[in-house]
Scaffold this motif. Structure first.
Motif, PDB file in Angstrom:
ATOM      1  N   MET A  43      18.779  11.729 -17.875  1.00 16.29           N
ATOM      2  CA  MET A  43      18.361  12.067 -17.073  1.00 16.29           C
ATOM      3  C   MET A  43      16.916  11.752 -15.379  1.00 16.29           C
ATOM      4  O   MET A  43      16.854  11.805 -14.513  1.00 16.29           O
ATOM      5  N   SER A  44      16.089  11.392 -16.588  1.00 17.94           N
ATOM      6  CA  SER A  44      15.006  11.405 -16.063  1.00 17.94           C
ATOM      7  C   SER A  44      14.454   9.535 -15.239  1.00 17.94           C
ATOM      8  O   SER A  44      13.292   9.759 -15.631  1.00 17.94           O
ATOM      9  N   ARG A  45      14.980   8.769 -15.642  1.00 20.17           N
ATOM     10  CA  ARG A  45      15.285   7.158 -15.660  1.00 20.17           C
ATOM     11  C   ARG A  45      14.670   7.173 -14.603  1.00 20.17           C
ATOM     12  O   ARG A  45      13.438   5.834 -14.685  1.00 20.17           O
ATOM     13  N   ASP A  46      14.597   7.347 -12.911  1.00 20.93           N
ATOM     14  CA  ASP A  46      14.056   7.601 -12.511  1.00 20.93           C
ATOM     15  C   ASP A  46      12.681   7.914 -12.253  1.00 20.93           C
ATOM     16  O   ASP A  46      11.897   7.101 -11.718  1.00 20.93           O
ATOM     17  N   ALA A  47      12.454   9.089 -12.502  1.00 21.17           N
ATOM     18  CA  ALA A  47      11.299   8.903 -12.784  1.00 21.17           C
ATOM     19  C   ALA A  47      10.220   8.467 -13.654  1.00 21.17           C
ATOM     20  O   ALA A  47       9.304   8.713 -13.692  1.00 21.17           O
ATOM     21  N   CYS A  48      10.602   8.064 -15.285  1.00 20.94           N
ATOM     22  CA  CYS A  48      10.333   7.661 -15.730  1.00 20.94           C
ATOM     23  C   CYS A  48       9.755   6.001 -15.028  1.00 20.94           C
ATOM     24  O   CYS A  48       8.676   5.554 -15.195  1.00 20.94           O
ATOM     25  N   ALA A  49      10.330   5.734 -13.582  1.00 20.55           N
ATOM     26  CA  ALA A  49       9.901   4.720 -12.813  1.00 20.55           C
ATOM     27  C   ALA A  49       9.103   4.608 -11.734  1.00 20.55           C
ATOM     28  O   ALA A  49       8.313   3.723 -12.345  1.00 20.55           O
ATOM     29  N   VAL A  50       9.481   5.541 -11.531  1.00 21.68           N
ATOM     30  CA  VAL A  50       7.973   6.222 -10.581  1.00 21.68           C
ATOM     31  C   VAL A  50       6.519   5.964 -11.714  1.00 21.68           C
ATOM     32  O   VAL A  50       6.158   5.861 -11.017  1.00 21.68           O
ATOM     33  N   GLY A 100       0.579  -1.195  -0.179  1.00 23.11           N
ATOM     34  CA  GLY A 100      -0.433   0.081   0.277  1.00 23.11           C
ATOM     35  C   GLY A 100       0.954   1.283  -0.431  1.00 23.11           C
ATOM     36  O   GLY A 100       1.711   1.477   0.356  1.00 23.11           O
ATOM     37  N   LEU A 101       0.644   2.457  -0.058  1.00 22.33           N
ATOM     38  CA  LEU A 101       0.864   3.489  -0.381  1.00 22.33           C
ATOM     39  C   LEU A 101       1.503   4.194   0.471  1.00 22.33           C
ATOM     40  O   LEU A 101       2.775   4.893   1.124  1.00 22.33           O
ATOM     41  N   ALA A 139       1.180   0.929 -13.886  1.00 32.56           N
ATOM     42  CA  ALA A 139       0.776  -0.274 -13.542  1.00 32.56           C
ATOM     43  C   ALA A 139       0.258  -0.958 -12.195  1.00 32.56           C
ATOM     44  O   ALA A 139      -0.114  -1.814 -12.401  1.00 32.56           O
ATOM     45  N   ASN A 140       0.856   0.108 -11.041  1.00 34.06           N
ATOM     46  CA  ASN A 140      -0.380  -0.526 -10.240  1.00 34.06           C
ATOM     47  C   ASN A 140      -1.406   0.698  -9.423  1.00 34.06           C
ATOM     48  O   ASN A 140      -1.603   0.083  -7.854  1.00 34.06           O
ATOM     49  N   GLY A 141      -2.143   0.916 -10.656  1.00 34.32           N
ATOM     50  CA  GLY A 141      -3.305   1.405 -10.410  1.00 34.32           C
ATOM     51  C   GLY A 141      -3.406   2.953  -9.305  1.00 34.32           C
ATOM     52  O   GLY A 141      -4.675   3.096  -8.804  1.00 34.32           O
ATOM     53  N   HIS A 142      -1.995   3.290  -9.281  1.00 36.77           N
ATOM     54  CA  HIS A 142      -1.968   5.020  -8.614  1.00 36.77           C
ATOM     55  C   HIS A 142      -1.650   6.079  -9.593  1.00 36.77           C
ATOM     56  O   HIS A 142      -0.365   6.712  -9.475  1.00 36.77           O
ATOM     57  N   PRO A 143      -2.501   6.181 -10.639  1.00 37.54           N
ATOM     58  CA  PRO A 143      -2.276   7.589 -11.582  1.00 37.54           C
ATOM     59  C   PRO A 143      -2.425   9.091 -11.324  1.00 37.54           C
ATOM     60  O   PRO A 143      -2.097   9.461 -12.250  1.00 37.54           O
TER      61      PRO A 143
END
Length: 180
Positions: free
Chosen positions: A99-106, A21-22, A112-116
Motif C-alpha cells: 500500500m506504500s509503493r507510491d510513497a516509496c517512489a517519492v 526544481g522543487l 536519487a535527485n539529491g533531496h534527502p
C-alpha cells in the motif's frame, strides 16, 4: 489557509516543463491536485456519506445513498495536526508494504535527485508543509486521483486510480482522469 489550498505563488515562479526544481514540481503538483479535484467532483468525490480503505485488497470505497465508487489506491502518508507531523506511508508500521509503493517512489526519487529531506520518515509539519509534501508526491508519482481521508487523529493522504461507479441496480461505469 486550509489544507491543500494553493499557497500564493512567488513572483516569477518557474513553470517550464523542462525544469525539475522543487519549486516547479510543487507548482505542478498543486495544479494537478486542483485539476484532479475538479474532475473527480463530477462523480461526487468529497460528498460521500462515508469512505473506507481496505489494505488487503488495495481498494478505496466511497459510499453514497444511490451508488458506491471504488478505486485501486495507495497511501502516501498521514498528517496529524495534533502532533504537527507528517509520516510517510513506507515508515508507518501499520501500513502494508504493497500500500506504500507510491510513497516509496517519492522516497526513491528524493534520494536519487539529491533531496534527502523528502526521504525522512517523519517530518514536523503544519498544514502548509503537509500540503507541500502531498503536492510534490502527487506530481512525482503522476497520480490520477487524490484524496485526503479524514480520520479521528490524523488524515490519510491517498492516491487512487480509475474509479468504478456502481449504481444501486448493479450497473457500472468507469471514470478515469488523464491530466498527463
Amino acid at each position: 489557509m486550509g489544507f491543500f489550498k494553493r499557497a500564493d505563488k512567488p513572483e516569477g515562479a518557474a513553470r517550464g516543463p523542462g525544469q525539475d526544481g522543487l519549486s516547479t514540481l510543487l507548482l505542478q503538483g498543486e495544479d494537478m491536485i486542483d485539476q484532479l479535484a475538479r474532475a473527480h467532483m463530477s462523480w461526487g468525490l468529497g460528498s460521500a456519506d462515508r469512505w473506507g480503505l481496505d489494505q488487503r485488497t488495495g481498494i478505496i470505497t466511497w459510499t453514497f445513498p444511490d451508488r458506491t465508487a471504488t478505486a485501486p489506491a495507495q497511501l502516501l502518508g498521514s498528517y496529524s495536526s495534533s502532533s504537527g507531523s507528517w509520516l510517510w506511508a513506507w515508515a508507518n508500521e501499520s501500513i502494508l508494504p504493497e500500500m506504500s509503493r507510491d510513497a516509496c517512489a517519492v522516497r526513491d526519487w528524493a534520494e536519487a535527485n539529491g533531496h534527502p529531506a523528502l526521504a525522512e520518515p517523519k517530518v514536523k509539519a503544519d498544514e502548509q508543509k503537509a500540503a507541500t509534501l502531498a503536492a510534490l508526491a502527487v506530481r512525482i508519482t503522476k497520480a490520477t486521483g487524490f484524496y485526503r481521508g479524514p480520520g479521528s487523529t490524523s488524515s490519510a493522504i491517498i492516491t487512487f486510480g480509475p474509479v468504478t461507479l456502481t449504481a444501486r441496480d448493479g450497473s457500472t461505469s468507469t471514470f478515469k482522469v488523464d491530466i498527463g
